[in-house]
Design an enzyme around this catalytic site. Structure first.
Site, PDB file in Angstrom:
ATOM      1  N   ILE A   1     -29.387  -9.184  -8.576  1.00 54.01           N
ATOM      2  CA  ILE A   1     -29.157  -9.915  -7.335  1.00 54.01           C
ATOM      3  C   ILE A   1     -27.688  -9.979  -7.080  1.00 54.01           C
ATOM      4  O   ILE A   1     -27.407  -9.734  -5.574  1.00 54.01           O
ATOM      5  CB  ILE A   1     -29.809 -11.176  -7.449  1.00 54.01           C
TER       6      ILE A   1
ATOM      7  N   SER B   1     -29.189 -26.764   2.272  1.00 49.52           N
ATOM      8  CA  SER B   1     -27.974 -26.711   2.433  1.00 49.52           C
ATOM      9  C   SER B   1     -27.216 -26.809   1.238  1.00 49.52           C
ATOM     10  O   SER B   1     -26.028 -27.053   1.190  1.00 49.52           O
ATOM     11  CB  SER B   1     -27.146 -27.824   3.391  1.00 49.52           C
ATOM     12  N   GLY B   2     -27.753 -25.853   0.398  1.00 47.26           N
ATOM     13  CA  GLY B   2     -26.776 -25.484  -0.890  1.00 47.26           C
ATOM     14  C   GLY B   2     -25.832 -24.294  -0.216  1.00 47.26           C
ATOM     15  O   GLY B   2     -26.003 -24.019   0.792  1.00 47.26           O
TER      16      GLY B   2
ATOM     17  N   VAL C   1     -33.920 -20.743  -5.842  1.00 49.73           N
ATOM     18  CA  VAL C   1     -34.552 -19.663  -6.525  1.00 49.73           C
ATOM     19  C   VAL C   1     -35.486 -19.833  -7.631  1.00 49.73           C
ATOM     20  O   VAL C   1     -35.868 -21.040  -8.130  1.00 49.73           O
ATOM     21  CB  VAL C   1     -33.317 -18.797  -7.248  1.00 49.73           C
TER      22      VAL C   1
ATOM     23  N   HIS D   1       5.959 -22.485  -3.809  1.00 50.40           N
ATOM     24  CA  HIS D   1       6.139 -23.000  -2.491  1.00 50.40           C
ATOM     25  C   HIS D   1       6.185 -21.680  -1.599  1.00 50.40           C
ATOM     26  O   HIS D   1       7.255 -21.033  -1.621  1.00 50.40           O
ATOM     27  CB  HIS D   1       7.241 -23.939  -2.338  1.00 50.40           C
TER      28      HIS D   1
HETATM   29  C1  LIG Z   1     -27.970 -14.890  -1.420  1.00 47.75           C
HETATM   30  C2  LIG Z   1     -27.158 -15.409  -2.748  1.00 47.75           C
HETATM   31  C3  LIG Z   1     -25.908 -15.527  -2.897  1.00 47.75           C
HETATM   32  C4  LIG Z   1     -25.262 -15.582  -4.186  1.00 47.75           C
HETATM   33  N1  LIG Z   1     -24.111 -15.992  -4.362  1.00 47.75           N
HETATM   34  C5  LIG Z   1     -23.396 -16.209  -5.305  1.00 47.75           C
HETATM   35  C6  LIG Z   1     -22.100 -16.419  -5.560  1.00 47.75           C
HETATM   36  O1  LIG Z   1     -21.303 -16.022  -4.682  1.00 47.75           O
HETATM   37  N2  LIG Z   1     -21.640 -16.684  -7.098  1.00 47.75           N
HETATM   38  C7  LIG Z   1     -22.280 -16.723  -8.018  1.00 47.75           C
HETATM   39  O2  LIG Z   1     -21.753 -17.062  -8.998  1.00 47.75           O
HETATM   40  N3  LIG Z   1     -23.467 -16.647  -7.922  1.00 47.75           N
HETATM   41  C8  LIG Z   1     -24.228 -16.338  -6.733  1.00 47.75           C
HETATM   42  N4  LIG Z   1     -25.537 -16.087  -6.422  1.00 47.75           N
HETATM   43  C9  LIG Z   1     -26.417 -16.376  -7.687  1.00 47.75           C
HETATM   44  C10 LIG Z   1     -26.379 -14.888  -8.621  1.00 47.75           C
HETATM   45  O3  LIG Z   1     -26.673 -13.950  -8.107  1.00 47.75           O
HETATM   46  C11 LIG Z   1     -27.130 -15.142  -9.903  1.00 47.75           C
HETATM   47  O4  LIG Z   1     -26.704 -16.299 -10.447  1.00 47.75           O
HETATM   48  C12 LIG Z   1     -26.998 -13.908 -10.738  1.00 47.75           C
HETATM   49  O5  LIG Z   1     -27.273 -12.884 -10.032  1.00 47.75           O
HETATM   50  C13 LIG Z   1     -27.872 -14.105 -11.921  1.00 47.75           C
HETATM   51  O6  LIG Z   1     -27.695 -13.030 -12.763  1.00 47.75           O
HETATM   52  P1  LIG Z   1     -28.923 -12.560 -13.772  1.00 47.75           P
HETATM   53  O7  LIG Z   1     -27.962 -11.259 -14.685  1.00 47.75           O
HETATM   54  O8  LIG Z   1     -29.292 -13.581 -14.356  1.00 47.75           O
HETATM   55  O9  LIG Z   1     -29.990 -11.877 -12.765  1.00 47.75           O
HETATM   56  P2  LIG Z   1     -29.947 -11.044 -11.365  1.00 47.75           P
HETATM   57  O10 LIG Z   1     -28.956 -10.803 -10.871  1.00 47.75           O
HETATM   58  O11 LIG Z   1     -31.241 -11.697 -10.812  1.00 47.75           O
HETATM   59  O12 LIG Z   1     -30.566  -9.765 -12.208  1.00 47.75           O
HETATM   60  C14 LIG Z   1     -31.909  -9.901 -12.800  1.00 47.75           C
HETATM   61  C15 LIG Z   1     -32.185  -8.051 -12.709  1.00 47.75           C
HETATM   62  O13 LIG Z   1     -33.410  -8.120 -13.605  1.00 47.75           O
HETATM   63  C16 LIG Z   1     -34.225  -6.883 -12.966  1.00 47.75           C
HETATM   64  N5  LIG Z   1     -35.629  -7.090 -13.264  1.00 47.75           N
HETATM   65  C17 LIG Z   1     -36.313  -8.141 -13.043  1.00 47.75           C
HETATM   66  N6  LIG Z   1     -37.561  -8.257 -13.947  1.00 47.75           N
HETATM   67  C18 LIG Z   1     -37.414  -6.935 -14.462  1.00 47.75           C
HETATM   68  C19 LIG Z   1     -38.402  -6.238 -15.370  1.00 47.75           C
HETATM   69  N7  LIG Z   1     -39.555  -6.733 -15.990  1.00 47.75           N
HETATM   70  N8  LIG Z   1     -38.133  -4.916 -15.741  1.00 47.75           N
HETATM   71  C20 LIG Z   1     -37.035  -4.505 -15.297  1.00 47.75           C
HETATM   72  N9  LIG Z   1     -35.941  -5.210 -14.588  1.00 47.75           N
HETATM   73  C21 LIG Z   1     -36.317  -6.353 -14.170  1.00 47.75           C
HETATM   74  C22 LIG Z   1     -34.036  -7.166 -11.447  1.00 47.75           C
HETATM   75  O14 LIG Z   1     -34.611  -6.129 -10.521  1.00 47.75           O
HETATM   76  C23 LIG Z   1     -32.705  -7.545 -11.323  1.00 47.75           C
HETATM   77  O15 LIG Z   1     -31.845  -6.390 -11.039  1.00 47.75           O
HETATM   78  C24 LIG Z   1     -26.151 -15.858  -5.386  1.00 47.75           C
HETATM   79  C25 LIG Z   1     -27.305 -15.739  -5.221  1.00 47.75           C
HETATM   80  C26 LIG Z   1     -28.012 -15.407  -3.929  1.00 47.75           C
HETATM   81  C27 LIG Z   1     -29.439 -15.224  -3.818  1.00 47.75           C
END
Ligand SMILES: Cc1cc2nc3c(=O)[nH]c(=O)nc-3n(C[C@H](O)[C@H](O)[C@H](O)COP(=O)(O)OP(=O)(O)OC[C@H]3O[C@@H](n4cnc5c(N)ncnc54)[C@H](O)[C@@H]3O)c2cc1C
Length: 464
Positions: free
Chosen positions: A41, A181-182, A271, A443
């Site tokens: 994501i 508003s998060g 989420v 500065h």
């Molecule tokens: C709009 C938005 C903006 C954001 N902005 C920020 C930010 O600026 N800074 C920040 O720190 N965080 C931000 N976040 C949060 C951040 O994106 C997440 O905290 C982070 O991506 C989590 O990482 P993760 O590795 O846990 O999972 P994810 O990034 O969600 O990745 C999980 C992966 O697992 C894959 N997957 C799931 N199930 C399976 C399966 N069964 N088999 C194979 N693959 C699978 C998915 O396709 C995905 O690619 C934002 C989130 C959103 C929605």
């Protein structure tokens, strides 16, 4: 024949891909199972594409106020399709970068949906329905999250949209209601408002950005009202009627029911973890409140199976997922990593003004019984902020009076998401206010405000 690895990671977000690279550095043969795009994501639908959109909005806002800088811009305009294309291009480039890093580290990508079959065994179902088995001594689950759906706000990706559609709209809506508003809600509110959409934020809690320090919320509300964003707090969306040409949003407020007509509603209410159909129940892996239960090193209750990132307790942030991934594989490979200190995780919001914070808010510190020293330095008194034309906002710091511990820092204004790292490092090194005041800051910079706010806490501030 099953594919054989030392470690298999399911999910390639900032949790999974960072864990995979660190494990490869430490000598493991690593496979990563991904069903969609490398980078998860964060790179494809979160952190990165939103920041690309926000940069466009910021540049556009600058162009519209060019005269404030003595510049003449005949007519600032945009090609909305090109704006979206740029954001997608940035995301795609970052995702390809992970592919490059995997190749460099000899990590094998197995495209498909992963499911635990047994400890040490994962079944991968490819897009065409074919299956293969992958075996490894250790398995890390890093399947992340998707948009949370509220019963009153079912996402149809046409009139009620989630963050993915908000990043790839067919056109710029005239009127939008943002529910929540998060960080995600206020970032999109800034983007759409700046591009010209009439935006209303509906927040259930009494203030916007409700997890932040109260003074930060107040400043954000002031800045957003100045931008022309309509804000309803202590307000709840009870129904959205999508039967007409647009949407009619029914909102319950302290003053009674209100209706707002708009073209599109953005549901930004948080989420939900991707825990379904990955074999948790079959293997008896414990979950609590929709997250997988793990120890300090991300081991689940089933030996050899680990979980990191958004699917375990803690803030759902990319940098947290990555830090957890590194600690997890260092432990698996017999190193002695320090458990993550969840009290020292920075949180950032990248709208304009930006917000950055770490540690306790003033209210939390007082509620915990600390006798606090609070210092605040407004950017209106900063030379750099004046020169840059970004005088809204402040830095607020909170110290414990007794031992000098730095309990928290809260900032709102330009560039604060870059500045917060100073506080994180200082807190990690158990630095006191005295050392911050005596560390010469360059500065003119916005970061001087951290030194000045700290000096204010100790009644030594110079520029106020
Ligand atoms: C709009 C938005 C903006 C954001 N902005 C920020 C930010 O600026 N800074 C920040 O720190 N965080 C931000 N976040 C949060 C951040 O994106 C997440 O905290 C982070 O991506 C989590 O990482 P993760 O590795 O846990 O999972 P994810 O990034 O969600 O990745 C999980 C992966 O697992 C894959 N997957 C799931 N199930 C399976 C399966 N069964 N088999 C194979 N693959 C699978 C998915 O396709 C995905 O690619 C934002 C989130 C959103 C929605």
């Amino acid at each position: 024949m099953a594919l054989q690895f030392d470690l298999v990671v399911i999910g390639s977000g900032p949790g999974g891909y960072v864990a995979a690279i660190r494990a490869a550095q430490l000598g493991l043969k690593v496979g990563v199972v991904e069903r969609e795009s490398l980078g998860g994501i964060c790179l494809n639908w979160g952190c990165i594409p939103t920041k690309a959109l926000l940069k466009t909005a910021q540049v556009y806002e600058y162009l519209q106020h060019a005269q404030d800088y003595g510049l003449t811009v005949k007519e600032a305009g945009f090609d909305f399709e090109a704006v979206i294309k740029r954001s997608r291009g940035v995301a795609d480039g970052m995702s390809k970068g992970i592919n490059f890093l995997f190749k460099k580290n000899k990590i094998e990508t197995v495209m498909g949906t992963g499911k635990l079959l047994a400890p040490g065994k994962v079944e991968v179902t490819r897009a065409d329905g074919t299956k293969e088995t992958v075996e490894a001594k250790s398995i890390i689950l890093a399947t992340g999250t998707r948009a949370r759906q509220l019963p009153n706000l079912p996402i149809d990706d046409k009139k009620i949209i989630g963050y993915r559609k908000a990043m790839t709209p067919d056109n710029l809506p005239k009127r939008m209601v943002v529910v929540g508003s998060g960080a995600i809600g206020v970032e999109f509110a800034y983007f759409y408002r700046t591009m010209g959409t009439e935006v209303t934020i509906v927040e259930y809690m009494p203030r916007i950005v409700p997890v932040e320090d109260e003074e930060v919320s107040r400043q954000m509300e002031k800045s957003y009202k100045k931008l022309g964003i309509n804000i309803l707090t202590s307000a709840e969306v009870t129904k959205v009627d999508t039967s007409g040409a647009g949407c009619n949003v029914f909102i319950k407020t302290a003053k009674g029911e209100q209706q707002i007509a708009c073209d599109v509603v953005l549901s930004a209410v948080g989420v939900q973890t991707n825990l379904e159909n990955i074999g948790l129940e079959e293997l008896g892996i414990k979950t609590e409140k929709g997250r997988i239960v793990v120890d300090n090193f991300y081991q689940t209750n089933v030996p050899g199976i680990f979980a990191i990132g958004d699917i375990v307790p803690g803030p759902a942030l990319a940098h947290v997922a990555s830090a957890e991934g590194i600690i997890c594989v260092e432990k698996i490979t017999g190193h002695n990593p320090e458990p993550l200190n969840y009290q020292n995780i920075p949180g950032c919001t990248y709208a304009q003004p930006e917000i950055a914070s770490v540690g306790f808010t003033e209210a939390e510190a007082r509620a915990k019984g600390y006798d606090v020293r609070v210092g605040k330095f407004p950017f209106s008194a900063s030379g750099k902020a004046a020169a840059a034309g970004v005088k809204d906002g402040f830095v607020k710091v909170i110290f414990d009076k007794k031992y000098g511990e730095w309990l928290g820092a809260h900032m709102i204004g330009a560039n604060v998401t870059e500045m917060i790292a100073e506080v994180v490092v200082a807190r990690k090194l158990e630095t006191t206010g005295h050392e911050i005041i005596k560390s010469v800051h360059p500065h003119p910079t916005m970061s001087e405000a951290i030194m000045e706010a700290t000096a204010a806490a100790y009644d030594e501030v110079i520029h106020l």
